[in-house]
Design a protein around this motif. Sequence first.
Motif, PDB file in Angstrom:
ATOM      1  N   UNK A   1       0.905  -1.205  -0.082  1.00 14.76           N
ATOM      2  CA  UNK A   1      -0.119   0.171   0.056  1.00 14.76           C
ATOM      3  C   UNK A   1       0.735   1.080   0.058  1.00 14.76           C
ATOM      4  N   UNK A   2       2.084   1.260   0.629  1.00 16.75           N
ATOM      5  CA  UNK A   2       2.982   2.322   0.752  1.00 16.75           C
ATOM      6  C   UNK A   2       3.546   2.653  -0.469  1.00 16.75           C
ATOM      7  N   UNK A   3       3.664   1.580  -1.154  1.00 19.94           N
ATOM      8  CA  UNK A   3       4.563   1.701  -2.398  1.00 19.94           C
ATOM      9  C   UNK A   3       3.926   1.381  -3.845  1.00 19.94           C
ATOM     10  N   UNK A   4       2.711   1.377  -4.022  1.00 17.23           N
ATOM     11  CA  UNK A   4       1.788   0.891  -4.931  1.00 17.23           C
ATOM     12  C   UNK A   4       2.096   1.936  -6.261  1.00 17.23           C
ATOM     13  N   UNK A   5       2.459   3.246  -5.905  1.00 15.95           N
ATOM     14  CA  UNK A   5       2.516   4.167  -7.208  1.00 15.95           C
ATOM     15  C   UNK A   5       3.899   3.463  -7.772  1.00 15.95           C
ATOM     16  N   UNK A   6       5.136   3.264  -7.032  1.00 17.49           N
ATOM     17  CA  UNK A   6       6.419   2.809  -7.397  1.00 17.49           C
ATOM     18  C   UNK A   6       6.072   1.535  -8.051  1.00 17.49           C
ATOM     19  N   UNK A   7       5.300   0.630  -7.815  1.00 17.08           N
ATOM     20  CA  UNK A   7       4.931  -0.743  -8.153  1.00 17.08           C
ATOM     21  C   UNK A   7       4.388  -0.715  -9.630  1.00 17.08           C
ATOM     22  N   UNK A   8       3.347  -0.163  -9.585  1.00 18.86           N
ATOM     23  CA  UNK A   8       2.246  -0.163 -10.574  1.00 18.86           C
ATOM     24  C   UNK A   8       2.561   1.028 -11.556  1.00 18.86           C
ATOM     25  N   UNK A   9       2.263   2.394 -11.078  1.00 18.34           N
ATOM     26  CA  UNK A   9       2.498   3.518 -12.052  1.00 18.34           C
ATOM     27  C   UNK A   9       3.710   3.650 -12.631  1.00 18.34           C
ATOM     28  N   UNK A  10       4.760   3.525 -11.909  1.00 23.28           N
ATOM     29  CA  UNK A  10       5.961   3.900 -12.289  1.00 23.28           C
ATOM     30  C   UNK A  10       6.706   2.639 -12.717  1.00 23.28           C
ATOM     31  N   UNK A  11       6.629   1.386 -11.976  1.00 21.70           N
ATOM     32  CA  UNK A  11       7.220   0.030 -12.293  1.00 21.70           C
ATOM     33  C   UNK A  11       6.668  -0.531 -13.652  1.00 21.70           C
ATOM     34  N   UNK A  12       5.340  -0.631 -13.394  1.00 21.27           N
ATOM     35  CA  UNK A  12       4.744  -1.255 -14.747  1.00 21.27           C
ATOM     36  C   UNK A  12       4.231  -0.341 -15.861  1.00 21.27           C
ATOM     37  N   UNK A  13       4.259   0.920 -15.460  1.00 21.02           N
ATOM     38  CA  UNK A  13       3.905   1.905 -16.287  1.00 21.02           C
ATOM     39  C   UNK A  13       2.491   1.818 -16.579  1.00 21.02           C
ATOM     40  N   UNK A  14       1.572   1.685 -15.521  1.00 25.64           N
ATOM     41  CA  UNK A  14       0.080   1.616 -15.804  1.00 25.64           C
ATOM     42  C   UNK A  14      -0.455   2.885 -15.534  1.00 25.64           C
ATOM     43  N   UNK A  15      -1.244   3.490 -16.442  1.00 25.23           N
ATOM     44  CA  UNK A  15      -2.155   4.423 -16.108  1.00 25.23           C
ATOM     45  C   UNK A  15      -3.386   3.993 -15.495  1.00 25.23           C
ATOM     46  N   UNK A  16      -4.301   4.889 -15.183  1.00 25.30           N
ATOM     47  CA  UNK A  16      -5.851   4.338 -14.447  1.00 25.30           C
ATOM     48  C   UNK A  16      -6.293   3.131 -15.561  1.00 25.30           C
ATOM     49  N   UNK A  17      -6.131   3.554 -16.866  1.00 25.33           N
ATOM     50  CA  UNK A  17      -7.098   2.683 -17.604  1.00 25.33           C
ATOM     51  C   UNK A  17      -6.316   1.156 -17.825  1.00 25.33           C
ATOM     52  N   UNK A  18      -5.092   1.253 -17.626  1.00 31.46           N
ATOM     53  CA  UNK A  18      -4.209  -0.041 -17.473  1.00 31.46           C
ATOM     54  C   UNK A  18      -4.720  -0.794 -16.230  1.00 31.46           C
ATOM     55  N   UNK A  19      -4.428  -0.035 -15.349  1.00 33.59           N
ATOM     56  CA  UNK A  19      -4.820  -0.474 -13.892  1.00 33.59           C
ATOM     57  C   UNK A  19      -6.015  -1.267 -13.720  1.00 33.59           C
ATOM     58  N   UNK A  20      -7.238  -0.409 -14.229  1.00 33.60           N
ATOM     59  CA  UNK A  20      -8.578  -1.074 -14.275  1.00 33.60           C
ATOM     60  C   UNK A  20      -8.657  -2.295 -15.431  1.00 33.60           C
ATOM     61  N   UNK A  21      -8.128  -2.405 -16.198  1.00 37.21           N
ATOM     62  CA  UNK A  21      -7.761  -3.593 -17.161  1.00 37.21           C
ATOM     63  C   UNK A  21      -7.302  -4.929 -16.554  1.00 37.21           C
ATOM     64  N   UNK A  22      -6.126  -4.385 -15.860  1.00 40.82           N
ATOM     65  CA  UNK A  22      -5.533  -5.445 -15.017  1.00 40.82           C
ATOM     66  C   UNK A  22      -6.082  -5.958 -13.585  1.00 40.82           C
ATOM     67  N   UNK A  23      -6.527  -5.122 -12.928  1.00 43.11           N
ATOM     68  CA  UNK A  23      -7.065  -5.418 -11.832  1.00 43.11           C
ATOM     69  C   UNK A  23      -8.794  -6.019 -11.952  1.00 43.11           C
ATOM     70  N   UNK A  24      -9.348  -5.525 -12.988  1.00 45.40           N
ATOM     71  CA  UNK A  24     -10.773  -6.017 -13.346  1.00 45.40           C
ATOM     72  C   UNK A  24     -10.865  -7.437 -13.272  1.00 45.40           C
TER      73      UNK A  24
END
Length: 199
Positions: free
Chosen positions: A121-144
Motif C-alpha cells: 500500500x505504501x509503495x503501490x505507485x512505485x510498483x504499478x504506476x512507475x514500475x509497470x507503467x500503468x495509467x488508470x485505464x491499464x490498472x482497471x483492465x489488469x485489476x478487473x
Amino acid sequence: MEVRIVACGIFQLELERVLEEIRTECESDAEFKVIYTAPALHVDYEKLKDAITEALNNNATEEKAVLFFGSMCHPEMNEFIEEYNVIKLEPRNCIELILGKERQNELEKSDKIFYITQGWLQNWREIFSQGQGWDEIDARQNFGFYDKILLLDTGVSEFNDEDILDFFEYTQVPIEIENVDLAVFKKSVVETLEKALVK
C-alpha cells in the motif's frame, strides 16, 4: 555471531518487528545485520537481480547470508545465487509468507483476490504506476479480473485512509481489510535463521 540478511523492503516493518521479538525471546548472542532492497524491484527482474547480487557481494563469501525473498520473486533466483553461501525462505512470495498457504487457499475458494500488505500500500505507485507503467485505464483492465483487493493488516503500522482511497480510485476494485497476526511469518523467519545459525 552476526547473521547477514538481505531482504525485500516490502516487508521491512514486519521483519523488524519479528527480529525484535526474536532478540527478546531468545538468549542468543546472534546479531542481525539487514540490508533491505527497494520494495518495487520485482517488476524489473534485472534490477532485482542486480540489487540482490550487489548486497550478497558485500558479504564475506565464507559467511552465510539469509535471503528473505519469496522463492518465485525472480524466475532465475536459484541460478544467480548459486555461487553464494545463501539460506533462503521456502514460501513463494511475501503474501504466502505472511498469510500462509492454507489460509490463502481457503480465501480463494469463493473469490478471485489480489493481496496487498502495508508495504504494498505504501509503495503501490512505485510498483504499478512507475514500475509497470500503468495509467488508470491499464490498472482497471489488469485489476478487473479480481473480485476484491485484500489488504493484510499485520498490525505493524497505522493505515493511511487516503492511501486506501487513492488505491481504490486507481484500481476501481473493492478493498477489504483482514487482520493477520505475524505467527506464520515469524515461523518462517525463525526456521530460516535456525538453518543459518547451524555451523
